[in-house]
Design a protein around this motif. Structure first.
Motif, PDB file in Angstrom:
ATOM      1  N   ALA A  16     -24.654  38.695  59.579  1.00 12.56           N
ATOM      2  CA  ALA A  16     -25.825  38.213  58.841  1.00 12.56           C
ATOM      3  C   ALA A  16     -25.972  38.955  57.517  1.00 12.56           C
ATOM      4  N   ALA A  17     -25.667  40.242  57.504  1.00 10.99           N
ATOM      5  CA  ALA A  17     -25.746  41.031  56.263  1.00 10.99           C
ATOM      6  C   ALA A  17     -24.606  40.679  55.310  1.00 10.99           C
ATOM      7  N   LEU A  18     -23.410  40.483  55.827  1.00  7.84           N
ATOM      8  CA  LEU A  18     -22.246  40.211  54.980  1.00  7.84           C
ATOM      9  C   LEU A  18     -22.271  38.800  54.397  1.00  7.84           C
ATOM     10  N   GLU A  19     -22.731  37.837  55.169  1.00  7.87           N
ATOM     11  CA  GLU A  19     -22.680  36.446  54.683  1.00  7.87           C
ATOM     12  C   GLU A  19     -23.687  36.156  53.581  1.00  7.87           C
ATOM     13  N   GLU A  20     -24.653  37.025  53.393  1.00  3.90           N
ATOM     14  CA  GLU A  20     -25.616  36.877  52.295  1.00  3.90           C
ATOM     15  C   GLU A  20     -24.979  37.427  51.023  1.00  3.90           C
ATOM     16  N   VAL A  21     -24.030  36.683  50.477  1.00  2.00           N
ATOM     17  CA  VAL A  21     -23.221  37.184  49.365  1.00  2.00           C
ATOM     18  C   VAL A  21     -24.042  37.517  48.123  1.00  2.00           C
ATOM     19  N   GLY A  22     -25.176  36.886  47.966  1.00  2.00           N
ATOM     20  CA  GLY A  22     -26.037  37.170  46.819  1.00  2.00           C
ATOM     21  C   GLY A  22     -26.896  38.403  47.001  1.00  2.00           C
ATOM     22  N   LYS A  23     -26.785  39.027  48.169  1.00  2.00           N
ATOM     23  CA  LYS A  23     -27.564  40.233  48.454  1.00  2.00           C
ATOM     24  C   LYS A  23     -26.650  41.424  48.764  1.00  2.00           C
ATOM     25  N   VAL A  24     -25.460  41.420  48.183  1.00  3.77           N
ATOM     26  CA  VAL A  24     -24.507  42.499  48.435  1.00  3.77           C
ATOM     27  C   VAL A  24     -25.090  43.858  48.052  1.00  3.77           C
ATOM     28  N   ASN A  25     -26.018  43.873  47.102  1.00  6.16           N
ATOM     29  CA  ASN A  25     -26.634  45.143  46.706  1.00  6.16           C
ATOM     30  C   ASN A  25     -27.550  45.701  47.791  1.00  6.16           C
TER      31      ASN A  25
ATOM     32  N   LEU B  67     -15.488  32.572  61.794  1.00  5.21           N
ATOM     33  CA  LEU B  67     -14.588  33.736  61.781  1.00  5.21           C
ATOM     34  C   LEU B  67     -15.293  35.018  61.340  1.00  5.21           C
ATOM     35  N   ARG B  68     -16.579  34.894  60.913  1.00  2.00           N
ATOM     36  CA  ARG B  68     -17.323  36.034  60.342  1.00  2.00           C
ATOM     37  C   ARG B  68     -16.488  36.686  59.237  1.00  2.00           C
TER      38      ARG B  68
END
Length: 135
Positions: free
Chosen positions: A19-28, A65-66
């Motif tokens: 859930a944290a990784l797939e939010e690509v716009g919230k990488v920060n 595949l996460r």
């Protein structure tokens, strides 16, 4: 072509880590030392302080595949090629949490040391972020 591979354990269970990784716009939020992030379609712009604004193409976000992949398109480096894959994996047998695999292929090879050093800091930040989200 240089390849850099990092695999590390995090406290968060696979679904939470994904859930944290797939939010690509919230990488920060995942890598806390990064500056502001903006998205324009599949293009992510990340403020990396001393390296300026980095522009990345989000190549894929594969929930079953996460796994997500991206390619640096603009930045301070004279890259000929860059492709990165991050994937959330089940924990090692008998362990809790999950594992993160991060692979980077890049050319020219001379940039590998600089990229590897930057990845080390990011790995520690990810461990901290995903440790906080663990049950």
């Amino acid at each position: 072509m240089a390849s850099i591979i990092r695999e590390f354990a995090v406290a968060a269970e696979p679904d939470v880590a994904w859930a944290a990784l797939e939010e690509v716009g919230k990488v920060n939020q995942l890598i806390g030392f990064l500056g502001p992030v903006t998205m324009d379609g599949d293009v992510r712009r990340v403020d990396m302080a001393e390296n300026g604004i980095i522009e990345e193409l989000i190549v894929s976000v594969d929930a079953p595949l996460r796994r997500m992949s991206y390619s640096v398109r603009k930045g301070p480096w004279a890259l000929i090629h860059h492709h990165s894959v991050m994937q959330i994996l089940p924990p090692a047998q008998g362990a809790g949490g999950s594992r993160v695999a991060w692979l980077v292929d890049l050319k020219p090879d001379e940039l590998a040391e600089e990229f590897a050093a930057g990845m080390e800091g990011a790995v520690e930040a990810i461990k901290t972020s995903l440790g906080k989200t663990a049950p």
